[in-house]
Motif scaffolding. Structure first.
Motif, PDB file in Angstrom:
ATOM      1  N   ASN A 252       0.803  -1.220   0.000  1.00 38.96           N
ATOM      2  CA  ASN A 252       0.000   0.000   0.000  1.00 38.96           C
ATOM      3  C   ASN A 252       0.841   1.278   0.000  1.00 38.96           C
ATOM      4  O   ASN A 252       0.345   2.351   0.337  1.00 38.96           O
ATOM      5  N   PHE A 253       2.117   1.160  -0.384  1.00 40.39           N
ATOM      6  CA  PHE A 253       2.992   2.336  -0.442  1.00 40.39           C
ATOM      7  C   PHE A 253       2.940   2.949  -1.846  1.00 40.39           C
ATOM      8  O   PHE A 253       2.686   2.262  -2.831  1.00 40.39           O
ATOM      9  N   GLN A 254       3.239   4.230  -1.940  1.00 37.56           N
ATOM     10  CA  GLN A 254       3.491   4.818  -3.263  1.00 37.56           C
ATOM     11  C   GLN A 254       4.728   4.194  -3.887  1.00 37.56           C
ATOM     12  O   GLN A 254       4.774   3.960  -5.092  1.00 37.56           O
ATOM     13  N   GLN A 303      -2.305  10.475   4.407  1.00 38.24           N
ATOM     14  CA  GLN A 303      -2.435  10.405   2.957  1.00 38.24           C
ATOM     15  C   GLN A 303      -1.151   9.897   2.318  1.00 38.24           C
ATOM     16  O   GLN A 303      -0.087   9.872   2.934  1.00 38.24           O
ATOM     17  N   LYS A 304      -1.268   9.458   1.077  1.00 38.15           N
ATOM     18  CA  LYS A 304      -0.106   8.999   0.328  1.00 38.15           C
ATOM     19  C   LYS A 304       0.848  10.170   0.100  1.00 38.15           C
ATOM     20  O   LYS A 304       0.432  11.308  -0.053  1.00 38.15           O
ATOM     21  N   ASP A 327      -3.362   4.002   3.880  1.00 41.20           N
ATOM     22  CA  ASP A 327      -2.685   5.284   3.674  1.00 41.20           C
ATOM     23  C   ASP A 327      -1.252   5.175   4.215  1.00 41.20           C
ATOM     24  O   ASP A 327      -0.856   4.139   4.728  1.00 41.20           O
ATOM     25  N   GLU A 328      -0.497   6.231   4.061  1.00 46.24           N
ATOM     26  CA  GLU A 328       0.879   6.227   4.563  1.00 46.24           C
ATOM     27  C   GLU A 328       0.874   6.891   5.935  1.00 46.24           C
ATOM     28  O   GLU A 328       1.313   8.023   6.109  1.00 46.24           O
TER      29      GLU A 328
END
Length: 384
Positions: A252-254, A303-304, A327-328
């Motif tokens: 779920n990371f960018q 948020q990302k 999310d981050e």
């Protein structure tokens, strides 16, 4: 008369300064040939195993800092240079680097000389503690972590009580391993705080640290983590939970971090069908989290993009969160890389589910993932 003396002194000063500048410039350009295009007789890169050298083509100095197990008397050079350049000794040659070695790059009848210098990192893995020995450690998780490190690293392992910790005692230490856990408070033992200056100097001079459990906050103590965001801390009694808890290294990371060395350096860590790393099975769990809350970085909420912002601001690369966090939000493993002040690197592991001992006596079927992540972290740090 005074003006003449001043003028004469000034002229002499300028001449001396000019001479010094010319001399310094000549020394800096000893390995440079104005008659050759600079790309024709240089060494582009040199590696030994996975370790790259730093190369100064102008001065001809090549420096290696090699892993502790390296045998300097027999290493294989992997050299890259432009087409048409002949290197001696050639790439693939086994050489002795116990003393400085001369290497030449030749092209068009011209030769550029290099000197390779190499040093080997210290090899000890030190577990530091407020206890006087492993047997005297009170917390079962801390004791299990120390015993695991001793069993894993054998003759390379050393146990150092904080009472005995000095810069001199760390001279042969490659990685300091500090794991701490207790109940009712997240405060670190005073004995560790009393050694702040020693471990700060160690990190500034290039030492490496693996911080686990509540010890993640030691990155703040020694000034490496200046974010003030390590605010999610748990220290209460445990509870029974039947589920499997996992961590996310990038699903779920960018920017996915599942290729980080902490997941594959010495041992490959297994994932579940979702791509997460399971760390603890059903049963009694303490859940002593020590996590960073990055919510304030990019405005209200989570948020990302916050992981990248944290790295940009504080030099900390986020490597894991609890699984399922979309999310981050709240990093649980962070690598604080070296910077202009701290030459050393820290990996901090604060995810509460990564317990070393099961309070209900069961076998954690995912214990090898916890041990593997810690092993990969130590071995990876050992090469920095």
């Amino acid at each position: 008369m005074k003006n003449k003396i001043k003028n004469g002194f000034y002229i002499k000063y300028v001449l001396l300064l000019l001479l010094a500048t010319i001399t310094y410039s000549c020394e800096e350009r000893l390995n440079y040939d104005d008659q050759l295009p600079s790309t024709l007789n240089i060494i582009e890169s040199i590696k030994i195993g996975q370790t790259s050298a730093t190369i100064d083509n102008l001065s001809g100095v090549v420096n290696f800092v090699l892993p502790s197990e390296t045998n300097l008397a027999a290493v294989v050079l992997d050299i890259k240079s432009p087409e048409g350049v002949t290197i001696n000794p050639a790439s693939g040659t086994t050489v002795d680097l116990t003393n400085p070695l001369e290497v030449t790059a030749m092209s068009g009848g011209k030769t550029r000389h290099y000197i390779i210098n190499a040093r080997v990192l210290p090899n000890q893995i030190a577990f530091v503690s407020d206890a006087t020995s492993i047997d005297n450690i009170v917390d079962e998780d801390v004791k299990a972590a120390a015993q695991w490190a001793k069993d894993t690293y054998g003759s390379r392992f050393v146990f150092i009580p904080f009472s005995d910790l000095t810069i001199n005692s760390l001279k042969t230490v490659n990685v300091v391993f500090f794991f701490y856990d207790t109940q009712g408070t997240s405060a670190l033992p005073q004995e560790s705080l009393d050694k702040k200056n020693v471990l700060t100097q160690y990190l500034v001079e290039g030492g490496k640290m693996l911080l686990g459990g509540m010890a993640t906050s030691y990155a703040e103590v020694i000034g490496r983590d200046k974010s003030g965001l390590l605010t999610i801390k748990g220290n209460g009694i445990g509870f029974v939970d039947g589920g499997t808890w996992s961590i996310d290294g990038g699903v779920n990371f960018q920017n996915d971090q599942r290729n980080s060395p902490i997941y594959n350096f010495t041992q490959v860590i297994s994932t579940d069908s979702n791509g997460y790393f399971p760390v603890i099975n059903g049963g009694y769990k303490e859940d002593h989290n020590n996590l960073w809350d990055l919510g304030p970085l990019l405005g209200p909420g989570h948020q990302k993009g916050q992981f990248a912002e944290f790295e940009n601001l504080y030099g900390g690369k986020v490597l894991a969160v609890w699984s399922g966090v979309s999310d981050e939000c709240c990093p649980g493993i962070i690598e604080f890389k070296s910077n202009s002040v701290y030459a050393g690197t820290i990996i901090a592991i604060g995810i509460g589910g990564m317990e070393w001992a099961m309070n209900d006596g069961r076998t954690n079927v995912y214990a090898s993932n916890i041990q593997g992540i810690y092993r990969n972290s130590i071995d990876y740090l050992g090469t920095k």
